[in-house]
Every structure is written in C-alpha cells, then in structure tokens.
Design an enzyme around this catalytic site. Structure first.
Site, mmCIF file in Angstrom:
data_model
loop_
_atom_site.group_PDB
_atom_site.id
_atom_site.type_symbol
_atom_site.label_atom_id
_atom_site.label_comp_id
_atom_site.label_asym_id
_atom_site.label_seq_id
_atom_site.Cartn_x
_atom_site.Cartn_y
_atom_site.Cartn_z
ATOM 1 N N ASN A 176 12.037 -6.598 44.245
ATOM 2 C CA ASN A 176 12.104 -7.674 43.256
ATOM 3 C C ASN A 176 13.312 -8.547 43.599
ATOM 4 O O ASN A 176 14.453 -8.159 43.346
ATOM 5 C CB ASN A 176 12.248 -7.056 41.855
ATOM 6 C CG ASN A 176 12.480 -8.105 40.780
ATOM 7 O OD1 ASN A 176 12.295 -9.300 41.008
ATOM 8 N ND2 ASN A 176 12.879 -7.664 39.593
ATOM 9 N N TRP A 177 13.033 -9.703 44.173
ATOM 10 C CA TRP A 177 14.132 -10.574 44.621
ATOM 11 C C TRP A 177 14.772 -11.327 43.462
ATOM 12 O O TRP A 177 15.774 -12.019 43.656
ATOM 13 C CB TRP A 177 13.624 -11.573 45.667
ATOM 14 C CG TRP A 177 13.161 -10.957 46.953
ATOM 15 C CD1 TRP A 177 13.065 -9.609 47.243
ATOM 16 C CD2 TRP A 177 12.735 -11.650 48.144
ATOM 17 N NE1 TRP A 177 12.608 -9.446 48.529
ATOM 18 C CE2 TRP A 177 12.395 -10.671 49.105
ATOM 19 C CE3 TRP A 177 12.601 -13.000 48.492
ATOM 20 C CZ2 TRP A 177 11.935 -10.994 50.384
ATOM 21 C CZ3 TRP A 177 12.141 -13.324 49.755
ATOM 22 C CH2 TRP A 177 11.817 -12.327 50.702
ATOM 23 N N LYS A 178 14.189 -11.237 42.293
ATOM 24 C CA LYS A 178 14.690 -11.959 41.099
ATOM 25 C C LYS A 178 14.910 -13.436 41.444
ATOM 26 O O LYS A 178 14.161 -14.000 42.223
ATOM 27 C CB LYS A 178 15.965 -11.294 40.581
ATOM 28 C CG LYS A 178 15.804 -9.793 40.391
ATOM 29 C CD LYS A 178 16.899 -9.189 39.565
ATOM 30 C CE LYS A 178 16.729 -7.684 39.548
ATOM 31 N NZ LYS A 178 17.551 -7.019 38.576
ATOM 32 N N HIS A 186 9.225 -7.074 32.821
ATOM 33 C CA HIS A 186 10.538 -6.648 33.323
ATOM 34 C C HIS A 186 11.558 -6.761 32.191
ATOM 35 O O HIS A 186 11.479 -7.676 31.371
ATOM 36 C CB HIS A 186 10.950 -7.524 34.518
ATOM 37 C CG HIS A 186 12.147 -6.996 35.241
ATOM 38 N ND1 HIS A 186 13.420 -7.195 34.770
ATOM 39 C CD2 HIS A 186 12.259 -6.255 36.372
ATOM 40 C CE1 HIS A 186 14.277 -6.597 35.597
ATOM 41 N NE2 HIS A 186 13.591 -6.025 36.577
ATOM 42 N N GLU A 206 14.437 -7.875 32.074
ATOM 43 C CA GLU A 206 15.131 -9.179 31.992
ATOM 44 C C GLU A 206 14.244 -10.220 31.307
ATOM 45 O O GLU A 206 14.743 -11.113 30.626
ATOM 46 C CB GLU A 206 15.556 -9.625 33.406
ATOM 47 C CG GLU A 206 16.735 -8.787 33.902
ATOM 48 C CD GLU A 206 16.821 -8.631 35.417
ATOM 49 O OE1 GLU A 206 16.156 -9.385 36.150
ATOM 50 O OE2 GLU A 206 17.560 -7.735 35.864
ATOM 51 N N GLU A 257 11.906 1.737 34.243
ATOM 52 C CA GLU A 257 13.190 1.145 34.592
ATOM 53 C C GLU A 257 14.143 1.242 33.410
ATOM 54 O O GLU A 257 14.131 0.374 32.524
ATOM 55 C CB GLU A 257 12.995 -0.335 34.946
ATOM 56 C CG GLU A 257 12.119 -0.567 36.153
ATOM 57 C CD GLU A 257 12.529 -1.833 36.897
ATOM 58 O OE1 GLU A 257 12.858 -1.723 38.068
ATOM 59 O OE2 GLU A 257 12.566 -2.913 36.285
ATOM 60 N N GLY A 284 20.695 -3.004 37.958
ATOM 61 C CA GLY A 284 21.789 -3.846 38.448
ATOM 62 C C GLY A 284 23.173 -3.333 38.083
ATOM 63 O O GLY A 284 24.156 -4.050 38.202
ATOM 64 N N SER A 337 18.898 0.500 40.216
ATOM 65 C CA SER A 337 19.955 0.799 41.189
ATOM 66 C C SER A 337 19.521 1.747 42.308
ATOM 67 O O SER A 337 20.299 2.586 42.745
ATOM 68 C CB SER A 337 21.207 1.317 40.475
ATOM 69 O OG SER A 337 21.734 0.304 39.623
ATOM 70 N N GLY A 376 15.705 -3.844 43.170
ATOM 71 C CA GLY A 376 16.286 -5.179 42.991
ATOM 72 C C GLY A 376 17.299 -5.465 44.081
ATOM 73 O O GLY A 376 16.961 -5.868 45.195
ATOM 74 N N GLY A 377 18.575 -5.236 43.775
ATOM 75 C CA GLY A 377 19.675 -5.577 44.676
ATOM 76 C C GLY A 377 19.469 -5.145 46.125
ATOM 77 O O GLY A 377 19.696 -5.927 47.057
HETATM 78 C C1 PEP Z 1 14.925 -4.469 39.084
HETATM 79 O O1 PEP Z 1 15.258 -5.629 38.980
HETATM 80 O O2 PEP Z 1 13.763 -4.167 38.811
HETATM 81 C C2 PEP Z 1 15.906 -3.479 39.527
HETATM 82 C C3 PEP Z 1 15.576 -2.229 39.476
HETATM 83 O O3 PEP Z 1 17.135 -3.957 39.955
HETATM 84 P P1 PEP Z 1 18.277 -3.089 40.702
HETATM 85 O O4 PEP Z 1 17.617 -2.299 41.796
HETATM 86 O O5 PEP Z 1 19.223 -4.112 41.239
HETATM 87 O O6 PEP Z 1 18.897 -2.207 39.677
#
Ligand code: PEP
Length: 249
Positions: free
Chosen positions: A9-11, A95, A97, A167, A173, A213, A234-235
């Site tokens: 997920n590049w957000k 999600h 967010e 999640e 994040g 994470s 994500g990251g």
């Molecule tokens: C996400 O955005 O779905 C996510 C899990 O982010 P991260 O891996 O950065 O925690």
C-alpha cells in the site's frame, strides 16, 4: 491451500518517475513469482503507468479506495468500473486511514465490497481496533462488528474470493507490530466469524492478511501463523529492497 498475498500500500506517495522506477525494479526481481500473489496498490494518478510497467509479469495491480457507485455526480471520486478499466484486479477497502480521516463507515465499506464483487474486483477489506479499544478489552467485539457489518449480504460464492486484512490501528505506521500470537488470536477469530457467516468450508478459502509495521525482520514469524495468509505492507513497500525482502519472507 491458500495462496499467500503480499500487497504493498503506497498510500499518498510516489510521483510518476519514482513509481515507474519502483515498479520496474519489482518486476525485474519478482515478476515471475508464482507461489504467492504480489499486489501493488499505488495512488490513482500512477495506476496506469504502473500497470504498463508490470504488464506481462505475475504482479497484480490494486487501488487504495473507490466509490460504491458505477458513475454519477460524485465530484472527485473514482468508480469501481474506472479501476477495472485501468487494469486493477484488487481494491483496498475500509483502510483505517479512510475510516479515521474520511469518515468511512462499515455501511460504506459494505456497499463498496458488494459492488467490487459485482464487477470482478477483489476487495481487500481492512478491519482493526484502536489502542484504547485493545486496552479496554474490546478488540474482538470491534472486529466482530466490522466483519459482520462490512461483509453482510455477500453470497457464499463471493465470500470465497474475499480478502480480509487485520490491521490493528496502533500498529499502522508506528513501528509497533502485533506479535504473531496477537495476530493469530484475532485472525483465528475472524475465520471463525467468516465460518458462521459463509460456512466453514468457504471460510477456509478466504485469505486473511496481517498489516501493521511489517518489515523484513518480522514477516517470517507472522507468516508462520496458521491464519496469517499474507501481509498488507505500507512503509516497507516504498523501497524495492525492503519490499523484496518482505516478499521473500
Ligand atoms: C498500511 O498502510 O496498511 C500499513 C500496514 O502501513 P505500515 O506497514 O506502514 O504500518
């Protein structure tokens, strides 16, 4: 046997040149992988250029959100058929967010999930508790509500193609990952709920991802859990080096 999925997920990151470069590196090194599904979920603006880069490989394209109507007066929104038209196979829905900053509700997630199936997009439906909810022992009740409301009305046939992502909001994040035991406890519970809703056998086919994470150091312990069928990343998906390590778990 459930085929694992690793989705990036590049957000709201990456302009076209960076997106093309990252997708190109991933295609070169992981474009032939067949024993797990790799899904890239870039922002809307680069979906088309990423699609061009990954064409001919086993890497799949996903979007991060969509509207629940096919077309109409919804200024600024993107419709399910637009995503299909551009070459998406997957779409992330609900999600945290989206829920936190854009007021997305389980009812909206439910409408989006239904329309996704009706046009042949695979929804990755996200659920998860906040830190206060975990600390007050509400985790499983919150998850139950999100699963029951978000997935109500799907047919048993549709349910088999579903992807759910657990999640925990406190892990997204933040660098704080759920332990494998914490992830397994909730994901086992999710599969039990799915069994009640869609039948035990169908629930066995549903992929349940963990997200929060994930990094190259924690992915293999998470993937060793019985009910962890992949990761939403994500990251660590923003750099080829770390994402490739996660893919290789
Ligand atoms: C996400 O955005 O779905 C996510 C899990 O982010 P991260 O891996 O950065 O925690």
């Amino acid at each position: 046997m459930r085929k694992p999925i690793i989705a990036g997920n590049w957000k709201m990151n990456k302009l076209s040149p960076e997106a093309v470069e990252l997708a190109g590196e991933l295609k070169n090194k992981a474009g032939g992988i067949a024993d797990r599904e790799i899904v890239l979920c870039p922002p809307f603006t680069v979906l088309s250029s990423v699609k061009e880069v990954i064409a001919g490989s086993s890497i799949r394209l996903g979007a991060q959100n969509m509207h629940w109507e096919i077309s109409g007066a919804y200024t600024g929104e993107v419709s399910p058929t637009m995503l299909k038209d551009i070459g998406c196979d997957y779409v992330i829905l609900g999600h945290s967010e989206r829920r936190q900053y854009f007021g997305e509700t389980d009812e909206m997630v439910n409408k989006k999930t239904k329309i996704a199936f009706s046009i042949g997009l695979i929804p990755i439906v996200c659920v998860g508790e906040t830190l206060p909810q975990r600390e007050t022992g509400e985790t499983l009740a919150v998850i139950e509500e999100q699963i029951k409301a978000g997935l109500s009305g799907l047919t048993e046939e549709e349910s088999k193609g579903l992807v759910v992502a657990y999640e925990p909001v406190w892990a997204i994040g933040t660098g704080k990952t759920a332990t494998p035991d914490q992830a397994e406890e909730v994901q086992r519970f999710i599969r039990k709920l799915l069994g009640q809703m869609f039948g035990k056998e169908n629930a066995q086919a549903i992929r349940i991802l963990y997200g929060g994470s994930i990094n190259p150091d924690n992915i293999s312990a998470l993937m060793s859990c019985e009910n962890v069928d992949g990761g939403l990343v994500g990251g660590a998906s923003l750099k080829a080096e770390s994402f490739l390590k996660v893919i290789g778990y």
